[in-house]
Design a protein around this motif. Structure first.
Motif, short mmCIF file in Angstrom:
data_model
loop_
_atom_site.label_atom_id
_atom_site.label_comp_id
_atom_site.label_asym_id
_atom_site.label_seq_id
_atom_site.Cartn_x
_atom_site.Cartn_y
_atom_site.Cartn_z
N ASN A 66 37.81 41.66 37.89
CA ASN A 66 37.36 42.81 38.62
C ASN A 66 37.69 42.49 39.93
OD1 ASN A 66 36.38 45.21 36.72
ND2 ASN A 66 34.96 43.78 36.05
N SER A 99 37.72 49.53 39.50
CA SER A 99 38.11 48.40 38.63
C SER A 99 37.38 48.19 37.20
CB SER A 99 38.13 47.14 39.23
OG SER A 99 38.46 46.04 38.58
N ALA A 100 35.80 48.04 37.45
CA ALA A 100 35.01 48.11 36.17
C ALA A 100 35.26 49.10 35.12
CB ALA A 100 33.78 47.71 36.75
N LEU A 103 38.71 48.59 33.49
CA LEU A 103 38.86 47.62 32.71
C LEU A 103 38.23 47.91 31.33
CD1 LEU A 103 39.96 44.58 32.52
CD2 LEU A 103 37.76 44.17 33.15
N GLU A 125 45.74 47.34 34.08
CA GLU A 125 44.30 46.90 34.15
C GLU A 125 43.58 47.33 32.71
OE1 GLU A 125 40.23 46.23 36.51
OE2 GLU A 125 41.70 48.01 37.27
#
Length: 307
Positions: A66, A99-100, A103, A125
């Motif tokens: 991340n 990002s988290a 993901l 991602e």
């Protein structure tokens, strides 16, 4: 007469200051140096490490990925996923949250890619996240389903009078409530002595046991090696046993109904910890209703033995 056996794989080379062959957890006490790493060994490593280390590595890997993608989003411009602010730290934290969410393929709808480049990166991602969690799920299942014995060995190896001679003994118990079918014990004595070349060498002996196999183990099993004329310990006096550079390597093998296959566990006792003239106290009893009670707090309980 005691009969030596060939090296069972523990190594004949020894030293005056040689440590125990095995650790308390049953692993061999060997430090491997100059070992070539192989990515194919990763699965084996992750399956066998402790749960604490496993989850710590999982958290570190998740955080690292991340952070990496958050830095990528900062590099291409955070305006492609959010309205930028004047604070670099705030932009980074928001990119980290995005990002988290990407993901884990969660996505709350507040943040979304609005450019070709950010869309390509976030798609990659998301694919990486799916692959990572599939791999993690497989590892967790593999760790739970891996056949493994759970035998508790007594802390003490004791020596006392037995029948018309003497004997060394230890006991064990199944930590689980499942049935151990036909448990079998193999006990090897590793004895390190100085030879005529002034070198320390290990000699190995398979010890004869009072009972090498039983049908099942609902309570405890005390394993006994009687020191008779066929024992390699017959030549030593009682007070010499603690001074021996020797240890017992124990392997218990049995069929486990839970895993539906044969499993085993290895343990070792060092003669430096041998308790002379002690006996094990009973670890099970019957309550007032006649129910058999096994008390795990008494597995290691010993008292002085009086013949």
């Amino acid at each position: 007469m005691p009969k030596k056996i060939k090296d069972p794989g523990l190594g004949e080379q020894s030293s005056e200051f040689a440590q125990s062959i095995m650790n308390s957890d049953g692993s061999f006490n060997v430090n491997r140096v100059n070992k070539r790493t192989n990515i194919l060994d990763t699965y084996h490593y992750l399956i066998n490490i402790t749960w604490t280390r496993f989850f710590l590595l999982a958290i570190v890997a998740f955080t690292a990925v991340n952070v990496l993608f958050a830095l990528i989003y900062l590099l291409i411009g955070v305006d492609q996923i959010m309205v930028p602010t004047n604070s670099v730290l705030e932009n980074f934290i928001t990119a980290l949250f995005f990002s988290a969410q990407t993901l884990t393929t969660l996505g709350y709808g507040y943040l979304a890619p609005n450019g070709m480049l950010s869309g390509f990166i976030s798609s990659f991602e998301a694919f990486l996240g799916l692959s990572m969690f599939a791999f993690l799920t497989g590892l967790i299942y593999g760790r739970f389903s891996k056949p493994k014995a759970s035998i508790r060995f007594s802390e003490n190896l004791i020596f006392r009078d037995f029948n018309t001679t003497k004997a060394i003994m230890f006991r064990l118990v199944n930590n689980r409530s499942n049935v151990m079918i036909k448990p079998k014990a193999t006990v090897t004595l590793a004895l390190s002595k100085l030879n005529n070349k002034n070198e320390y060498k290990r000699s190995f002996y398979n010890l004869k046991l009072e009972r090498e196999q039983i049908n099942y183990l609902p309570t405890t099993w005390t394993i006994v090696h009687e020191i008779d004329q066929d024992s390699p310990l017959i030549e030593y006096k009682n007070d010499e046993l603690n001074l021996l550079n020797a240890e017992l390597v124990v392997m218990i093998t049995y069929f486990d109904q839970s895993f539906n296959q044969e499993v085993h566990q290895i343990h070792a006792y060092n003669f430096k910890d041998l308790k002379l003239n002690y006996k094990f106290n009973p670890a099970f009893y019957y309550d007032k209703d006649g129910k058999l009670i096994l008390d795990f707090d008494k597995i290691d309980s010993i008292t002085p033995y009086k013949s």
